[in-house]
Design a protein around this motif. Structure first.
Motif, PDB file in Angstrom:
ATOM      1  N   LEU A 147      31.553  23.561  17.718  1.00 54.41           N
ATOM      2  CA  LEU A 147      31.875  22.193  17.317  1.00 54.41           C
ATOM      3  C   LEU A 147      30.567  21.482  16.999  1.00 54.41           C
ATOM      4  CD1 LEU A 147      34.160  20.089  17.017  1.00 54.41           C
ATOM      5  CD2 LEU A 147      33.664  19.380  19.372  1.00 54.41           C
ATOM      6  N   LEU A 148      30.441  21.004  15.762  1.00 59.19           N
ATOM      7  CA  LEU A 148      29.186  20.430  15.297  1.00 59.19           C
ATOM      8  C   LEU A 148      29.365  18.976  14.884  1.00 59.19           C
ATOM      9  CD1 LEU A 148      27.880  23.232  12.888  1.00 59.19           C
ATOM     10  CD2 LEU A 148      27.599  23.078  15.364  1.00 59.19           C
ATOM     11  N   ASP A 149      28.395  18.135  15.265  1.00 57.95           N
ATOM     12  CA  ASP A 149      28.272  16.830  14.638  1.00 57.95           C
ATOM     13  C   ASP A 149      27.884  17.055  13.179  1.00 57.95           C
ATOM     14  OD1 ASP A 149      28.831  15.123  16.806  1.00 57.95           O
ATOM     15  OD2 ASP A 149      26.801  15.367  17.598  1.00 57.95           O
ATOM     16  N   ASP A 150      28.273  16.145  12.333  1.00 60.35           N
ATOM     17  CA  ASP A 150      27.981  16.321  10.909  1.00 60.35           C
ATOM     18  C   ASP A 150      26.496  16.533  10.645  1.00 60.35           C
ATOM     19  OD1 ASP A 150      30.667  16.032  10.398  1.00 60.35           O
ATOM     20  OD2 ASP A 150      30.533  13.928   9.789  1.00 60.35           O
ATOM     21  N   GLN A 197      24.385  18.026  12.468  1.00 60.80           N
ATOM     22  CA  GLN A 197      23.892  19.294  13.012  1.00 60.80           C
ATOM     23  C   GLN A 197      24.125  20.468  12.077  1.00 60.80           C
ATOM     24  OE1 GLN A 197      26.267  19.086  16.697  1.00 60.80           O
ATOM     25  NE2 GLN A 197      24.350  19.198  17.850  1.00 60.80           N
ATOM     26  N   ALA A 214      24.938  22.891  18.709  1.00 55.93           N
ATOM     27  CA  ALA A 214      26.351  22.525  18.707  1.00 55.93           C
ATOM     28  C   ALA A 214      26.674  21.603  19.875  1.00 55.93           C
ATOM     29  CB  ALA A 214      27.211  23.783  18.787  1.00 55.93           C
ATOM     30  N   VAL A 215      27.743  20.835  19.704  1.00 60.29           N
ATOM     31  CA  VAL A 215      28.253  19.985  20.777  1.00 60.29           C
ATOM     32  C   VAL A 215      28.947  20.837  21.825  1.00 60.29           C
ATOM     33  CG1 VAL A 215      29.888  18.138  21.323  1.00 60.29           C
ATOM     34  CG2 VAL A 215      28.534  18.028  19.223  1.00 60.29           C
ATOM     35  N   ARG A 232      33.065  15.263  13.473  1.00 57.51           N
ATOM     36  CA  ARG A 232      32.677  16.621  13.842  1.00 57.51           C
ATOM     37  C   ARG A 232      33.571  17.631  13.139  1.00 57.51           C
ATOM     38  NH1 ARG A 232      32.116  15.065  20.256  1.00 57.51           N
ATOM     39  NH2 ARG A 232      29.955  14.281  20.114  1.00 57.51           N
ATOM     40  N   SER A 233      33.080  18.843  13.043  1.00 58.36           N
ATOM     41  CA  SER A 233      33.859  19.914  12.425  1.00 58.36           C
ATOM     42  C   SER A 233      33.614  21.208  13.184  1.00 58.36           C
ATOM     43  CB  SER A 233      33.473  20.092  10.954  1.00 58.36           C
ATOM     44  OG  SER A 233      32.082  20.350  10.826  1.00 58.36           O
ATOM     45  N   GLU A 234      34.515  22.140  13.006  1.00 58.90           N
ATOM     46  CA  GLU A 234      34.393  23.453  13.647  1.00 58.90           C
ATOM     47  C   GLU A 234      33.844  24.470  12.659  1.00 58.90           C
ATOM     48  OE1 GLU A 234      37.416  26.912  15.340  1.00 58.90           O
ATOM     49  OE2 GLU A 234      37.844  24.811  15.813  1.00 58.90           O
TER      50      GLU A 234
END
Length: 303
Positions: free
Chosen positions: A246-249, A251, A219-220, A128-130
């Motif tokens: 915060l996103l799963d790749d 998304q 988003a998560v 995941r990334s922000e």
């Protein structure tokens, strides 16, 4: 922040904690003040650290330096660059800017004592990334000066008619007993102006809320932040949205499509997207060694 009383001339600066990081991924990375970055290993985790001088990173020096925007920006960028390089190679939990420990042995003690909590954090951010989304409303939009269709198809009320407009005889502005003359007309115009601004503010806030709701569906998790310091944003408009997602790749593509669509349909509102970032905003801030960086420092890194 300093984690313990320090002695001597140097201390250890902690950037973040990674799991499964190949030491070769750091290469010849330089950190704050140009210091080399190395790994401290314990309990299957790797702490990313540099040796720094206390004359710049001791408690008293940090109190002054954290108020210096130029120093803060340079430090935040160097901090982020280290975390970002590690995060591209392995799950990495960033820690607060200027987290200082006595020596490598103390860092290893923290990793061993808090290994379970670090594992939970790394599970959360793995894959995941922000992404940050900010929106700025043009000044005239918040003054209610831009004609626009509302959600029901109506038109925003127009401004007060220009001076010199002649109302029907006997009307409240004709100078009769019902009118207070020029003073009442002035107060009426001021009241209408305040009403117009209030309505414009509510309308813009509603648009910002709608954009956030749409983005949150992709988003998560999300986290609202206070408006950014205008000295760092450099924007003339008023910031009406400042949210981290915060996103799963998988998304990311859909999320970015939503931001582009919002930017295209909102007249007078500029949408800015930054990322991908290591998930600074979603790291548990309890206890030493795993904390969200101060927002001002984070903004300095984004500027």
């Amino acid at each position: 922040m300093t984690a313990a009383p320090l002695a001597g001339d140097t201390a250890v600066y902690l950037y973040g904690v990674a799991r499964g990081l190949d030491p070769a991924a750091l290469g010849d990375t330089s950190g704050v003040a140009g210091a080399p970055v190395r790994g401290v290993h314990a309990g299957g985790l790797t702490a990313l650290v540099s040796t720094v001088r206390l004359e710049e990173y001791g408690e008293a020096a940090l109190r002054a330096n954290l108020e210096d925007l130029a120093w803060l920006e340079a430090t935040a960028r160097a901090h982020h660059d280290v975390v970002d390089r590690a995060a591209h190679a392995a799950p990495t939990a960033p820690v607060r800017i200027a987290t200082i420990y006595r020596d490598d042995a103390r860092v290893a003690e923290v990793l061993a004592a808090q290994g379970e909590r670090f594992a939970e954090v790394l599970d959360l951010v793995s894959g995941r990334s922000e992404w940050g989304v900010k929106a700025y409303a043009a000044p005239e939009l918040l003054r209610g000066e831009e004609p626009a269709q509302d959600s029901g198809g109506g038109v925003v009320p127009s401004a007060e008619p220009p001076t010199g407009h002649n109302p029907p005889p006997g009307g409240p502005a004709s100078g009769g007993a019902a009118s207070g003359g020029v003073g009442t007309a002035y107060l009426r115009r001021r009241q209408q102006e305040r009403h117009r601004r209030a309505e414009a503010g509510r309308r813009v806030a509603g648009q910002a809320d709608a954009v956030h709701a749409e983005l949150a569906d992709h988003a998560v998790a999300s986290r609202h932040h206070p408006p950014q310091d205008p000295r760092l944003s450099g924007r003339p408009g008023t910031q009406i949205l400042n949210v981290a997602y915060l996103l799963d790749d998988e998304q990311v593509e859909g999320f970015l499509a939503v931001t582009r669509a919002a930017a295209g349909r909102l007249d007078g509102i500029e949408v800015e997207v930054t990322g991908p970032w290591p998930p600074y905003s979603f790291i548990d801030t309890s206890g030493p060694g795993a904390a969200t960086p101060p927002r001002r420092a984070r903004e300095a890194g984004e500027a």
